[in-house]
Design an enzyme around this catalytic site. Structure first.
Site, mmCIF file in Angstrom:
data_model
loop_
_atom_site.group_PDB
_atom_site.id
_atom_site.type_symbol
_atom_site.label_atom_id
_atom_site.label_comp_id
_atom_site.label_asym_id
_atom_site.label_seq_id
_atom_site.Cartn_x
_atom_site.Cartn_y
_atom_site.Cartn_z
ATOM 1 N N ARG A 1 0.863 -1.188 0.000
ATOM 2 C CA ARG A 1 0.000 0.000 0.000
ATOM 3 C C ARG A 1 0.896 1.233 0.000
ATOM 4 N NH1 ARG A 1 -2.161 1.548 5.409
ATOM 5 N NH2 ARG A 1 -0.688 3.236 5.147
ATOM 6 N N HIS B 1 -2.987 5.493 4.376
ATOM 7 C CA HIS B 1 -4.223 4.722 4.490
ATOM 8 C C HIS B 1 -5.391 5.483 3.862
ATOM 9 C CE1 HIS B 1 -7.508 2.368 5.997
ATOM 10 N NE2 HIS B 1 -8.003 3.445 6.577
ATOM 11 N N TYR C 1 4.518 5.914 11.302
ATOM 12 C CA TYR C 1 4.680 4.472 11.536
ATOM 13 C C TYR C 1 5.524 3.714 10.506
ATOM 14 C CZ TYR C 1 0.562 4.401 8.444
ATOM 15 O OH TYR C 1 -0.319 4.599 7.409
HETATM 16 C C1 LIG Z 1 -15.184 -3.265 11.928
HETATM 17 C C2 LIG Z 1 -14.225 -2.158 11.669
HETATM 18 N N1 LIG Z 1 -13.218 -1.932 12.530
HETATM 19 C C3 LIG Z 1 -12.356 -0.918 12.321
HETATM 20 C C4 LIG Z 1 -12.472 -0.100 11.244
HETATM 21 C C5 LIG Z 1 -11.520 1.068 11.034
HETATM 22 N N2 LIG Z 1 -10.625 0.814 9.916
HETATM 23 C C6 LIG Z 1 -10.912 1.258 8.672
HETATM 24 S S1 LIG Z 1 -9.821 0.733 7.547
HETATM 25 C C7 LIG Z 1 -8.900 -0.092 8.690
HETATM 26 C C8 LIG Z 1 -7.697 -0.873 8.254
HETATM 27 C C9 LIG Z 1 -8.007 -1.888 7.213
HETATM 28 O O1 LIG Z 1 -6.853 -2.499 6.733
HETATM 29 P P1 LIG Z 1 -6.890 -3.618 5.620
HETATM 30 O O2 LIG Z 1 -8.077 -4.492 5.790
HETATM 31 O O3 LIG Z 1 -5.576 -4.296 5.626
HETATM 32 O O4 LIG Z 1 -7.127 -2.850 4.256
HETATM 33 P P2 LIG Z 1 -6.260 -1.706 3.561
HETATM 34 O O5 LIG Z 1 -6.713 -0.407 4.156
HETATM 35 O O6 LIG Z 1 -4.829 -1.986 3.839
HETATM 36 O O7 LIG Z 1 -6.591 -1.747 2.130
HETATM 37 C C10 LIG Z 1 -9.468 0.069 9.963
HETATM 38 C C11 LIG Z 1 -8.900 -0.481 11.196
HETATM 39 C C12 LIG Z 1 -13.549 -0.368 10.371
HETATM 40 N N3 LIG Z 1 -13.756 0.381 9.269
HETATM 41 N N4 LIG Z 1 -14.390 -1.389 10.595
#
Ligand SMILES: Cc1ncc(C[n+]2csc(CCOP(=O)(O)OP(=O)(O)O)c2C)c(N)n1
Lengths: 325, 403
Positions: B287, B291, B300
């Site tokens: 990525r 984010h 980080y």
């Molecule tokens: C149930 C839930 N918990 C926490 C979040 C907050 N949150 C949004 S994106 C994220 C990280 C997701 O990472 P990943 O699944 O690896 O996908 P990426 O962003 O790397 O594409 C978090 C913790 C959320 N949207 N839903």
């Protein structure tokens, strides 16, 4: 005294509790080295090490299940749920486990060492899933204490008391005010008792009641009303469960009128519970129907956020309706 | 040897008992990463032959090129305060576009939020993207959700939901329905390696396996979930190995290599549809972006780490391949990028002037019809806004118009 915003006040309460409690653990999504997406746990891992302040895998039911076990073992467990909107995967662990641990075991076991911190509420362009105020679901579950600070000073004192409490607490942090609420906060430890509402402003004509960020809306509305010569008594409930019926009913007996305001939708919200209890306690003293100023009975929208919110203008209109009844 | 335990599950592939007490090693299973294209855009010696025709290759390339420029511009628009939030696909364009290209239009897509390239590949227009980001009255979602929460019934793309992992078991159910209907179609479900930690991941994969639902679970392992590195997310060998535990086939693919992603998903699709079975595919692609627009990765991760991966650009790799094939002209490519920039800017200017959704949309779609209590709440709200029009400028003027 130091000038702190609410995040710094929360961080300070956490640091003090971790110093006082040898093994206390802070954990959740991104709370470790990064210090949380809102930075509430900033610097804690550096101070207390990775065994006590750590990132968890992205699984709220896991975070709360783990926290229940850790608290049952006797460690002070301080999990963070990144947004209150994402607490629902942990609903089973909280409602069926956290809340009933003591009762079902005849007090052989309990999870009184558990404090769940979670940012809640709207007004930040967060749409459906970064704006909710889910307290009513939990207020319907006996065994949980629900605490809401309205500013930085309150946040530190109420969190310290929550961390000392021998009952599990959900500590709802009004994220709209995280940085906006700045005030004098003692650097050392102090506690503000749970279960006690606070009269924020004395008044004689009408009682206004809310908790968390919504208290600010009451204050603005009361200021408008004062220009009309209406004297508002403002109460911050602070603990939604179990709540301070005494302070609220004393006030309503004095003023004869009550407006309760919450961010969450009207139907089945905690404002309704308050209205029911107060009409029971104060029936013969009431001069007008109890007004509830709440979110609409819809999911929390983005483009229409302003329209949706239980803002100060809606509270002001409710005050006038009540006075002119 | 006599059976030591009478376990009679036909799914147990190992029927052997043993007298030796030995651990199965936690890394007993390591899944290789499938590749085809090297950094120079040439097929590895001994690589599998590509089945991607010129037309598909061009459509994929154009989609990736569009998304790269679009993401850049939209992030800039967020920085200028024109949209409230944004998320880029940067670094994962090949994984998302290549997988979408391997599907048929009738296949359903359940995405997480970083898969705008799949939607673009399906034909979502620049204007449609813009309207959603500006939450205006032309947004299919009626301005209710944050930017990048796209959805399109016509393009078989289920509307994005922020709560992570929820789409995973839904994809299994959708695919099961496709199977019952005899559609000869499947459902692809995208999610991050972080979301794969949610309980819904387990629920969804197990349901799909047990109920033989033609689902393609596409894990985008991009190394981070916000600030949390994959090393703090799981101990096993990525996501792909988990498939074995569910009795499901697995593939792991280099997500920077669009040819490899395309072949992998094509093979998985064929298998899923022919056999009514789910497949778990794990793509590995860093990525590169923050984010989201609310995030600052300097808190980080090291800049050097990002730079190493930036050099490994999925679009550049494919561009080299395209040039070598003679399927792309450099000058035309440059001109196209400039044109996209101009188009994006003008679409942005149009979309930001389109009105916000009408006030009554605040109570519609909660139920199929607006129940009485919501009609009443709407009426009260309208009267309130008319009393304080300056406090609600987006809707006040419109209510006054229709009075
Ligand atoms: C149930 C839930 N918990 C926490 C979040 C907050 N949150 C949004 S994106 C994220 C990280 C997701 O990472 P990943 O699944 O690896 O996908 P990426 O962003 O790397 O594409 C978090 C913790 C959320 N949207 N839903």
């Amino acid at each position: 005294m130091a000038k702190m915003n609410m995040l710094q006040a929360i961080n300070s309460a956490l640091a003090i509790a971790m110093e006082e409690n040898e093994n206390a653990c802070v954990f959740g999504e991104d709370v470790g080295a990064f210090g949380g997406v809102f930075r509430a746990t900033s610097g804690l891992q550096e101070k207390f090490g990775k065994d006590r302040v750590f990132n968890t895998p992205l699984v709220e039911q896991g975070i709360l299940g783990f926290a229940n076990g850790l608290a049952a073992q006797g460690t002070l467990a301080i999990p963070e749920i990144q947004f209150a909107d994402y607490i629902f995967p942990a609903f089973d662990q909280i409602v069926n486990e956290t809340a009933k641990f003591r009762f079902r075991s005849g007090n052989e076991f309990n999870v009184g060492n558990l404090v769940i911190r979670t940012p809640y509420g709207g007004g930040i362009h967060g749409g459906l899933y970064h704006s909710q105020s889910p307290e009513a679901y939990f207020a319907h579950t006996p065994g949980l204490k629900l605490v809401f600070p309205r500013n930085a000073y309150q946040a530190k004192g109420l969190l310290a008391a929550s961390l000392e409490s021998n009952d599990p607490v959900i500590f709802f942090e009004p994220k709209r005010l995280y940085r906006a609420s700045v005030g004098d906060v003692p650097e050392g430890k102090y506690t503000i008792p749970l279960g006690k509402a606070e009269i924020v402003q004395q008044g004689t004509d009408i009682t206004l009641l809310a908790w968390g960020a919504q208290v600010e809306m009451l204050e603005k509305a009361a200021e408008m009303a004062s220009k009309d010569g209406i004297s508002c008594e403002i109460i911050d409930l602070r603990t939604v469960a179990p709540w301070d019926v005494e302070t609220v009913s004393q006030s309503v007996i004095k003023t004869g009128r009550l407006v309760v305001s919450q961010e969450a939708p009207l139907t089945g919200g905690f404002a309704s519970e308050i209205a029911a209890t107060i009409q029971d306690e104060c029936f013969l003293h009431l001069e007008s129907p109890i007004e509830r100023v709440c979110g609409l009975d819809t999911p929390y929208p983005l483009a229409h956020e302003k329209e949706y919110m239980a803002d100060h203008l809606k509270v002001y209109e409710a005050i006038k309706r009540s006075i002119n009844y | 040897m006599a059976k030591l335990l009478n376990v009679d599950n036909p799914n147990n592939t190992s029927k052997n008992d043993t007298l030796n007490l030995e651990f199965v090693d936690e890394h007993a299973l390591a899944i290789p990463t499938f590749k085809m294209l090297d950094d120079n855009g040439e097929l590895y010696k001994d690589a599998q032959a590509s089945s991607m025709d010129k037309e598909t290759a061009i459509r994929i390339y154009e989609t990736m090129r569009f998304i790269r420029v679009f993401d850049e511009r939209m992030l800039a628009a967020q920085r200028q305060g024109r949209v409230s939030f944004y998320m880029q696909c940067l670094g994962e364009e090949a994984a998302v576009t290549g997988s979408a290209a391997a599907l048929e239009d009738k296949d359903m897509i359940f995405a997480q939020y970083r898969e705008q390239a799949a939607l673009a590949y399906r034909g979502f227009t620049l204007e449609q993207f813009m309207h959603q980001n500006f939450s205006n009255e032309k947004d299919f979602g009626k301005g209710r959700q944050m930017p990048i929460h796209y959805g399109s019934k016509g393009l078989n793309y289920s509307t994005i939901s922020s709560p992570l992992g929820t789409q995973i078991p839904q994809a299994a159910g959708y695919a099961y329905g496709q199977k019952l209907k005899g559609d000869k179609a499947c459902t692809i479900c995208y999610f991050g390696e972080g979301a794969a930690s949610e309980g819904d991941f387990h629920a969804g994969l197990n349901m799909a396996a047990v109920h033989s639902a033609p689902t393609l679970f596409f894990a985008r392992n991009n190394g981070y979930a916000i600030s949390t590195p994959a090393s703090e997310q799981f101990k096993g060998d990525g996501i792909a190995v988990r498939a074995v535990g569910y009795g499901m086939k697995a593939l792991r693919v280099d997500g920077v290599d669009v040819l490899a992603v395309y072949e992998a998903v094509k093979k998985a699709r064929e298998f899923a549809v022919e056999n009514n079975a789910p497949v778990l595919i794990e793509s590995i692609a860093y990525r590169l972006a923050a984010h989201s627009s609310s995030d600052d990765p300097t808190g980080y991760r090291e800049k050097e780490e990002e730079e190493t991966f930036r050099a490994n650009c999925p679009i550049e790799r494919f561009r080299r391949y395209m040039l070598k094939q003679g399927w792309l002209d450099e000058a035309e490519d440059e001109a196209a990028k400039e044109k996209i920039k101009a188009d994006v800017l003008s679409a942005l200017k149009v979309a930001e002037k389109v009105a916000k959704p009408a006030l009554e949309e605040i109570v519609t779609d909660v139920y199929e019809d607006v129940p009485l209590h919501l009609q009443k709440q709407y009426e009260q709200l309208k009267q309130h806004i008319l009393k304080y029009p300056e406090a609600y400028p987006a809707t006040a003027s419109r209510i006054e118009e229709t009075k």
